[in-house]
Design a protein around this motif. Sequence first.
Motif, PDB file in Angstrom:
ATOM      1  N   GLY A 348     109.832  55.914  45.901  1.00 47.59           N
ATOM      2  CA  GLY A 348     108.590  55.455  46.505  1.00 47.59           C
ATOM      3  C   GLY A 348     107.877  56.515  47.313  1.00 47.59           C
ATOM      4  O   GLY A 348     107.032  56.203  48.159  1.00 47.59           O
ATOM      5  N   ILE A 349     108.175  57.796  47.050  1.00 46.86           N
ATOM      6  CA  ILE A 349     107.549  58.886  47.805  1.00 46.86           C
ATOM      7  C   ILE A 349     106.489  59.605  46.979  1.00 46.86           C
ATOM      8  O   ILE A 349     105.977  60.642  47.391  1.00 46.86           O
ATOM      9  CB  ILE A 349     108.600  59.882  48.304  1.00 46.86           C
ATOM     10  CG1 ILE A 349     109.335  60.566  47.148  1.00 46.86           C
ATOM     11  CG2 ILE A 349     109.598  59.181  49.212  1.00 46.86           C
ATOM     12  CD1 ILE A 349     110.314  61.656  47.595  1.00 46.86           C
ATOM     13  N   GLY A 350     106.185  59.060  45.811  1.00 43.27           N
ATOM     14  CA  GLY A 350     105.173  59.672  44.960  1.00 43.27           C
ATOM     15  C   GLY A 350     104.991  58.900  43.674  1.00 43.27           C
ATOM     16  O   GLY A 350     105.529  57.797  43.511  1.00 43.27           O
ATOM     17  N   VAL A 351     104.242  59.503  42.771  1.00 45.84           N
ATOM     18  CA  VAL A 351     103.889  58.884  41.493  1.00 45.84           C
ATOM     19  C   VAL A 351     104.231  59.842  40.368  1.00 45.84           C
ATOM     20  O   VAL A 351     104.023  61.057  40.479  1.00 45.84           O
ATOM     21  CB  VAL A 351     102.384  58.543  41.446  1.00 45.84           C
ATOM     22  CG1 VAL A 351     101.932  58.182  40.041  1.00 45.84           C
ATOM     23  CG2 VAL A 351     102.076  57.398  42.408  1.00 45.84           C
ATOM     24  N   ALA A 352     104.778  59.298  39.285  1.00 46.18           N
ATOM     25  CA  ALA A 352     105.018  60.081  38.071  1.00 46.18           C
ATOM     26  C   ALA A 352     103.825  59.929  37.136  1.00 46.18           C
ATOM     27  O   ALA A 352     103.524  58.821  36.694  1.00 46.18           O
ATOM     28  CB  ALA A 352     106.295  59.609  37.386  1.00 46.18           C
ATOM     29  N   HIS A 353     103.154  61.026  36.856  1.00 43.40           N
ATOM     30  CA  HIS A 353     101.999  61.026  35.947  1.00 43.40           C
ATOM     31  C   HIS A 353     102.492  61.535  34.602  1.00 43.40           C
ATOM     32  O   HIS A 353     102.465  62.729  34.323  1.00 43.40           O
ATOM     33  CB  HIS A 353     100.901  61.930  36.504  1.00 43.40           C
ATOM     34  CG  HIS A 353      99.610  61.853  35.726  1.00 43.40           C
ATOM     35  ND1 HIS A 353      99.510  62.270  34.421  1.00 43.40           N
ATOM     36  CD2 HIS A 353      98.384  61.404  36.082  1.00 43.40           C
ATOM     37  CE1 HIS A 353      98.273  62.092  34.012  1.00 43.40           C
ATOM     38  NE2 HIS A 353      97.568  61.566  35.004  1.00 43.40           N
ATOM     39  N   HIS A 354     102.965  60.610  33.750  1.00 45.04           N
ATOM     40  CA  HIS A 354     103.622  61.026  32.509  1.00 45.04           C
ATOM     41  C   HIS A 354     102.654  61.332  31.367  1.00 45.04           C
ATOM     42  O   HIS A 354     103.057  61.944  30.376  1.00 45.04           O
ATOM     43  CB  HIS A 354     104.611  59.950  32.058  1.00 45.04           C
ATOM     44  CG  HIS A 354     105.868  59.928  32.871  1.00 45.04           C
ATOM     45  ND1 HIS A 354     106.726  61.002  32.963  1.00 45.04           N
ATOM     46  CD2 HIS A 354     106.404  58.955  33.653  1.00 45.04           C
ATOM     47  CE1 HIS A 354     107.744  60.699  33.752  1.00 45.04           C
ATOM     48  NE2 HIS A 354     107.574  59.463  34.188  1.00 45.04           N
ATOM     49  N   GLU A 355     101.390  60.910  31.475  1.00 51.67           N
ATOM     50  CA  GLU A 355     100.449  61.263  30.423  1.00 51.67           C
ATOM     51  C   GLU A 355     100.339  62.783  30.344  1.00 51.67           C
ATOM     52  O   GLU A 355     100.173  63.449  31.365  1.00 51.67           O
ATOM     53  CB  GLU A 355      99.070  60.657  30.690  1.00 51.67           C
ATOM     54  CG  GLU A 355      99.024  59.142  30.648  1.00 51.67           C
ATOM     55  CD  GLU A 355      99.433  58.493  31.966  1.00 51.67           C
ATOM     56  OE1 GLU A 355      99.845  59.254  32.884  1.00 51.67           O
ATOM     57  OE2 GLU A 355      99.382  57.263  32.075  1.00 51.67           O
ATOM     58  N   PRO A 356     100.443  63.354  29.141  1.00 53.17           N
ATOM     59  CA  PRO A 356     100.519  64.818  29.035  1.00 53.17           C
ATOM     60  C   PRO A 356      99.280  65.560  29.518  1.00 53.17           C
ATOM     61  O   PRO A 356      99.379  66.706  29.958  1.00 53.17           O
ATOM     62  CB  PRO A 356     100.753  65.052  27.533  1.00 53.17           C
ATOM     63  CG  PRO A 356     100.309  63.789  26.864  1.00 53.17           C
ATOM     64  CD  PRO A 356     100.571  62.692  27.829  1.00 53.17           C
ATOM     65  N   THR A 357      98.123  64.919  29.430  1.00 51.81           N
ATOM     66  CA  THR A 357      96.886  65.577  29.850  1.00 51.81           C
ATOM     67  C   THR A 357      96.183  64.733  30.903  1.00 51.81           C
ATOM     68  O   THR A 357      95.503  63.755  30.578  1.00 51.81           O
ATOM     69  CB  THR A 357      95.935  65.798  28.660  1.00 51.81           C
ATOM     70  OG1 THR A 357      96.631  66.498  27.616  1.00 51.81           O
ATOM     71  CG2 THR A 357      94.720  66.608  29.082  1.00 51.81           C
ATOM     72  N   PRO A 358      96.344  65.068  32.178  1.00 52.22           N
ATOM     73  CA  PRO A 358      95.679  64.295  33.223  1.00 52.22           C
ATOM     74  C   PRO A 358      94.159  64.316  33.063  1.00 52.22           C
ATOM     75  O   PRO A 358      93.580  65.343  32.689  1.00 52.22           O
ATOM     76  CB  PRO A 358      96.102  65.010  34.510  1.00 52.22           C
ATOM     77  CG  PRO A 358      97.356  65.741  34.156  1.00 52.22           C
ATOM     78  CD  PRO A 358      97.189  66.146  32.726  1.00 52.22           C
ATOM     79  N   THR A 359      93.550  63.193  33.332  1.00 52.10           N
ATOM     80  CA  THR A 359      92.094  63.098  33.378  1.00 52.10           C
ATOM     81  C   THR A 359      91.683  62.878  34.826  1.00 52.10           C
ATOM     82  O   THR A 359      92.514  62.589  35.695  1.00 52.10           O
ATOM     83  CB  THR A 359      91.597  61.925  32.529  1.00 52.10           C
ATOM     84  OG1 THR A 359      92.087  60.691  33.097  1.00 52.10           O
ATOM     85  CG2 THR A 359      92.083  62.048  31.082  1.00 52.10           C
ATOM     86  N   VAL A 360      90.404  63.008  35.083  1.00 50.92           N
ATOM     87  CA  VAL A 360      89.909  62.755  36.435  1.00 50.92           C
ATOM     88  C   VAL A 360      90.284  61.335  36.857  1.00 50.92           C
ATOM     89  O   VAL A 360      90.729  61.097  37.989  1.00 50.92           O
ATOM     90  CB  VAL A 360      88.383  62.968  36.493  1.00 50.92           C
ATOM     91  CG1 VAL A 360      87.837  62.539  37.855  1.00 50.92           C
ATOM     92  CG2 VAL A 360      88.027  64.418  36.208  1.00 50.92           C
ATOM     93  N   GLU A 361      90.147  60.399  35.923  1.00 51.31           N
ATOM     94  CA  GLU A 361      90.431  58.998  36.245  1.00 51.31           C
ATOM     95  C   GLU A 361      91.919  58.772  36.499  1.00 51.31           C
ATOM     96  O   GLU A 361      92.303  58.106  37.476  1.00 51.31           O
ATOM     97  CB  GLU A 361      89.949  58.103  35.107  1.00 51.31           C
ATOM     98  CG  GLU A 361      88.441  58.062  34.907  1.00 51.31           C
ATOM     99  CD  GLU A 361      87.879  59.334  34.279  1.00 51.31           C
ATOM    100  OE1 GLU A 361      86.671  59.610  34.460  1.00 51.31           O
ATOM    101  OE2 GLU A 361      88.662  60.063  33.613  1.00 51.31           O
ATOM    102  N   SER A 362      92.778  59.316  35.632  1.00 49.17           N
ATOM    103  CA  SER A 362      94.218  59.072  35.788  1.00 49.17           C
ATOM    104  C   SER A 362      94.773  59.763  37.035  1.00 49.17           C
ATOM    105  O   SER A 362      95.611  59.198  37.746  1.00 49.17           O
ATOM    106  CB  SER A 362      94.983  59.537  34.542  1.00 49.17           C
ATOM    107  OG  SER A 362      94.931  60.948  34.397  1.00 49.17           O
ATOM    108  N   LEU A 363      94.303  60.974  37.313  1.00 44.84           N
ATOM    109  CA  LEU A 363      94.790  61.677  38.494  1.00 44.84           C
ATOM    110  C   LEU A 363      94.252  61.036  39.768  1.00 44.84           C
ATOM    111  O   LEU A 363      94.956  60.934  40.782  1.00 44.84           O
ATOM    112  CB  LEU A 363      94.397  63.150  38.427  1.00 44.84           C
ATOM    113  CG  LEU A 363      94.990  64.060  39.501  1.00 44.84           C
ATOM    114  CD1 LEU A 363      96.507  63.929  39.562  1.00 44.84           C
ATOM    115  CD2 LEU A 363      94.596  65.513  39.241  1.00 44.84           C
ATOM    116  N   SER A 364      93.021  60.575  39.711  1.00 43.39           N
ATOM    117  CA  SER A 364      92.455  59.885  40.872  1.00 43.39           C
ATOM    118  C   SER A 364      93.224  58.604  41.170  1.00 43.39           C
ATOM    119  O   SER A 364      93.501  58.277  42.331  1.00 43.39           O
ATOM    120  CB  SER A 364      90.977  59.572  40.627  1.00 43.39           C
ATOM    121  OG  SER A 364      90.391  58.984  41.773  1.00 43.39           O
ATOM    122  N   ALA A 365      93.624  57.885  40.119  1.00 40.59           N
ATOM    123  CA  ALA A 365      94.406  56.666  40.315  1.00 40.59           C
ATOM    124  C   ALA A 365      95.756  56.988  40.937  1.00 40.59           C
ATOM    125  O   ALA A 365      96.243  56.268  41.825  1.00 40.59           O
ATOM    126  CB  ALA A 365      94.585  55.946  38.979  1.00 40.59           C
TER     127      ALA A 365
END
Length: 405
Positions: A348-365
């Motif tokens: 619970g100390i962060g988020v795993a962004h597993h999508e290979p190519t971050p987008t502005v929307e996904s990273l902002s979320a």
Amino acid sequence: MRVLLTTWGSRGDVEPLAGLVLGLRELGAEARVCAPPDEEFAELLEQVGVPLVPLGPSVRSVVAGPKPPTGEDALKLAPALVAARFETLTAAAEGCDVLLATGLLPAGARDVAEKFGIPYVYACFHIFGLPSRHFAPGQRPGTPSPEGETDKRVLWRQDAERVNALYGGALNSHRAAIGLPPVDNVRDHVFTGSPWLAADETLCPSEGMTDLDLVQTGAWIRPDDRPLPEELERFLDAGTPPVYVGFGSMAAYAPKDIARVAVEAIRAQGRRILLGRGWAGLASVDDADDCFVVGEVNQQALFPRVAAVVHHGGAGTTTTASRAGAPQVIAPRIADQPLWAARVAELGIGVAHHEPTPTVESLSAALTAVLTPETRARAKAVADKIRTDGATVAAKLLFDLAKAA
């Protein structure tokens, strides 16, 4: 006592050895370090008063091209590294009492220790590459496992076959040249039955994760008291804590257009941006004063002063950010990084962004999820649990090995 330490890999494979050097020195031991001849690694080891003994090609020459290394590249690199270890470690091991190897599968290191009759230790910074009933092996160059195969015992046996294909011929040829018999399972020969795990137990719990007799020492942390650059200090003091974005040594593995995506996503959160240039060469996308770019800096001093850390999930960066109590967004690229991302999310100390190519929307979320008082409070609580004595623990174990030999 004199200890020979060796690795081949990125900064995350070299910096822990600098921490171990200090732990050994506190006990009165001398260390030699054989590592890739990259300039920044030599500078890193110089900071702890140890000259770098060059081993193999520079890592930058292998990974910093426009595209990631191919399987064909790996088939050339593996035997070259075996040869480099036999040559370099044989010269460096003279007068040493114990040899510890880590980094990219160090085939050849145990064999040099065997020639000199000194103890050998294989150490790793994560459990990802150790045979396990709980997870499958990662990708490795060579013949892939059949599609649909799920039996982990079979998958790990096939992983050992791929290691043999990469290293076996060269290793056994060099062993024969010094009068040693061949080995039929290179991976298990390198790992031994009792590998060491230089990772924090809170971040990397290991009990029951492998049938090997694992020795977990804790992370080998090099205390860093270097001041931050004056320009960076001025930027930090000029406004609210920024969000740090860096992908370390990833070079060609970094997400496409990540600097622009990160800047836009962070600005959407109303936050300032701090880009770590790294081997991927992250750079400002405009001249706005809300964004600052840094090179190699003291992350131990920097991370407590940022709002969050967006990174690739290397063992070292994950540990440093966690020690700082900084919320994290991990966009894993290769190897052990998905496991670190999953663990950070689990804690619970962060988020795993597993999508290979971050987008502005996904990273902002992802940033919306971590830039909360609740996440920062959990990150601070976890920070208090992380031990910092791993290098001392390992140094004492090496002393015990040398005395028992």
